[in-house]
Every structure is written in C-alpha cells, then in structure tokens.
Motif scaffolding. Structure first.
Motif, PDB file in Angstrom:
ATOM      1  N   LEU A  28     -57.763 -25.014  18.912  1.00 62.41           N
ATOM      2  CA  LEU A  28     -57.190 -23.684  19.124  1.00 62.41           C
ATOM      3  C   LEU A  28     -56.720 -23.528  20.566  1.00 62.41           C
ATOM      4  O   LEU A  28     -55.597 -23.086  20.822  1.00 62.41           O
ATOM      5  N   VAL A  29     -57.575 -23.920  21.512  1.00 62.73           N
ATOM      6  CA  VAL A  29     -57.211 -23.782  22.925  1.00 62.73           C
ATOM      7  C   VAL A  29     -56.014 -24.674  23.257  1.00 62.73           C
ATOM      8  O   VAL A  29     -55.051 -24.228  23.890  1.00 62.73           O
ATOM      9  N   GLU A  92     -47.629 -17.489  31.871  1.00 67.54           N
ATOM     10  CA  GLU A  92     -47.594 -17.702  30.423  1.00 67.54           C
ATOM     11  C   GLU A  92     -46.278 -18.299  29.968  1.00 67.54           C
ATOM     12  O   GLU A  92     -46.244 -19.105  29.062  1.00 67.54           O
ATOM     13  N   GLU A  93     -45.174 -17.932  30.600  1.00 69.63           N
ATOM     14  CA  GLU A  93     -43.889 -18.488  30.199  1.00 69.63           C
ATOM     15  C   GLU A  93     -43.873 -19.992  30.409  1.00 69.63           C
ATOM     16  O   GLU A  93     -43.313 -20.730  29.632  1.00 69.63           O
ATOM     17  N   GLU A  94     -44.490 -20.444  31.494  1.00 68.10           N
ATOM     18  CA  GLU A  94     -44.546 -21.867  31.775  1.00 68.10           C
ATOM     19  C   GLU A  94     -45.387 -22.589  30.717  1.00 68.10           C
ATOM     20  O   GLU A  94     -45.039 -23.673  30.273  1.00 68.10           O
ATOM     21  N   ILE A  95     -46.481 -21.984  30.302  1.00 68.00           N
ATOM     22  CA  ILE A  95     -47.359 -22.585  29.309  1.00 68.00           C
ATOM     23  C   ILE A  95     -46.677 -22.660  27.951  1.00 68.00           C
ATOM     24  O   ILE A  95     -46.868 -23.603  27.207  1.00 68.00           O
ATOM     25  N   ARG A  96     -45.857 -21.691  27.635  1.00 72.81           N
ATOM     26  CA  ARG A  96     -45.247 -21.623  26.308  1.00 72.81           C
ATOM     27  C   ARG A  96     -44.087 -22.593  26.127  1.00 72.81           C
ATOM     28  O   ARG A  96     -43.555 -22.694  25.050  1.00 72.81           O
ATOM     29  N   LYS A  97     -43.679 -23.276  27.174  1.00 70.83           N
ATOM     30  CA  LYS A  97     -42.544 -24.187  27.059  1.00 70.83           C
ATOM     31  C   LYS A  97     -43.040 -25.593  26.764  1.00 70.83           C
ATOM     32  O   LYS A  97     -43.364 -26.341  27.683  1.00 70.83           O
ATOM     33  N   LEU A 168     -52.862 -15.140  26.491  1.00 72.15           N
ATOM     34  CA  LEU A 168     -53.511 -16.416  26.770  1.00 72.15           C
ATOM     35  C   LEU A 168     -54.763 -16.230  27.630  1.00 72.15           C
ATOM     36  O   LEU A 168     -55.775 -16.898  27.417  1.00 72.15           O
ATOM     37  N   GLY A 169     -54.707 -15.334  28.599  1.00 75.20           N
ATOM     38  CA  GLY A 169     -55.862 -15.101  29.471  1.00 75.20           C
ATOM     39  C   GLY A 169     -57.096 -14.686  28.686  1.00 75.20           C
ATOM     40  O   GLY A 169     -58.204 -15.161  28.959  1.00 75.20           O
ATOM     41  N   LEU A 170     -56.916 -13.822  27.706  1.00 73.92           N
ATOM     42  CA  LEU A 170     -58.040 -13.381  26.877  1.00 73.92           C
ATOM     43  C   LEU A 170     -58.554 -14.523  26.009  1.00 73.92           C
ATOM     44  O   LEU A 170     -59.763 -14.721  25.883  1.00 73.92           O
ATOM     45  N   ALA A 176     -63.918 -19.901  26.907  1.00 75.56           N
ATOM     46  CA  ALA A 176     -64.869 -20.285  27.957  1.00 75.56           C
ATOM     47  C   ALA A 176     -66.252 -19.716  27.677  1.00 75.56           C
ATOM     48  O   ALA A 176     -67.260 -20.410  27.849  1.00 75.56           O
ATOM     49  N   LEU A 177     -66.307 -18.467  27.235  1.00 77.54           N
ATOM     50  CA  LEU A 177     -67.604 -17.865  26.917  1.00 77.54           C
ATOM     51  C   LEU A 177     -68.272 -18.560  25.732  1.00 77.54           C
ATOM     52  O   LEU A 177     -69.488 -18.777  25.739  1.00 77.54           O
TER      53      LEU A 177
END
Length: 193
Positions: A28-29, A92-97, A168-170, A176-177
C-alpha cells in the motif's frame, strides 16, 4: 505433476495468513509512491525467492528461535516507522509522477523491502511446514507464490485507490504508526517468549 488440491489448500492458508500482515501495508505504501507495475515486479521477485527458500528448507526454518525472529522483525518495523516519520517532506506532485522513477530503482526498493521484512515470517515458515508435510514442493511453492502475489497486488492497487482520496502525508503517518505498533508488539513477543 502439480496437485490442484495441494496448490489450492496452500493458496488459501497463505493468502488468509498474509492478508492482515505487513505485506499489504508495504504494498500500500509503495503503491502510493511509485508505478504499480514496477513495485509489483520487485515484490513478486522477492516473494518468489522467499518461497523457493522456504520450500527448499522444508521444516528447517521452524527450528529458528522465535525470540530471535520477533526481535529482528521488531527492530525492522521500528526502523521503517522512523524512516517514514522523519523523512524529509516531498512534494506530492513529484511523488505522483511515476515516470520520474526508474524501473530498477522502484523494483529494487520493493524487492529489498519484502526480502528483509518477510524473512522468517509466519507465512515463510508455514510454507516450509507445508512443503515438508505434503512432500510436493512444486504444488506448495505455486500455491504460496500465487497467494503472496495476490496479497501484494491488492495492497499495491489499494494504495493507488487510497491516494486519490487521502493525502499522502496522512497515509504515511498512519503507516508509520502501524509499523511502530507492530515493532513494539514484535519486541514484546521477543522479550516475553
């Protein structure tokens, strides 16, 4: 000759055991960050290696001290949680590419994550036990690989779907938790076992 009965039995047992495990979480991550096909290629290769080791080893893996397995797993989870929580923020835009991520980098990350996190895991030990019990390594290996690939695929696709609805941050903080909780639990099992 492959036994459909043994393959189906192993698939069902391994699928159900792995579904709530860290594999779906890891998929998932990774699925939220990278191209799904690249992630799956690396994860699938790692699972194939794990199953081959488990089948080859048979019941030998069951001789590993559970306390050692729990302690190593706990430390790995805590390390993963720390990396997720203290990683410098990325846009997030960078991660989504996905085109910004090479196949070898993404597949390699998925391969290494699963290779390390799943070593000595319940399903690997279970696969070794099933291989020893049924004395049919090909059917056991096929059932286990298909089950693990199915769980990984569900996790990776779930990550892509989740990314469309949740920031993505959430997702990263929740992951992580969960890893932190699994790490503490594994270390507790090592200390009390």
């Amino acid at each position: 000759m492959i036994s459909i009965t043994v393959t189906a039995l192993v698939f069902g047992v391994v699928f159900l055991a792995e579904l709530p495990d860290k594999t779906a979480l890891a998929g998932l991550v990774l699925g939220t960050r990278y191209r799904a096909s690249y992630v799956f290629a690396g994860v699938a290769a790692a699972f194939a290696l794990h199953v081959a080791l488990a089948v080859a080893a048979g019941s030998v893996l069951t001789l590993l001290p559970q306390q050692v397995v729990h302690a190593v797993t706990g430390v790995l989870f805590l390390g993963g949680a720390a990396m997720l929580l203290w990683k410098k923020g990325e846009e997030e835009e960078e991660i989504r590419k996905p085109e910004d991520q090479s196949f070898w980098k993404v597949a390699g990350a998925g391969f290494m994550l699963i290779l390390v996190a799943e070593f000595g895991d319940l399903t690997q030990i279970m696969t070794a036990n099933l291989a020893a019990r049924y004395d049919d390594p090909l059917s056991v290996g096929l059932g286990a690989v298909l089950a693990l690939w199915s769980v990984a695929g569900l996790g990776i696709l779930g990550g892509k779907a989740l990314m469309k609805r949740v920031p993505l941050g959430l997702i990263t903080k929740i992951a992580a938790l969960l890893m932190l909780g699994l790490g503490v639990w594994s270390l507790w099992e090592a200390a009390t076992g």
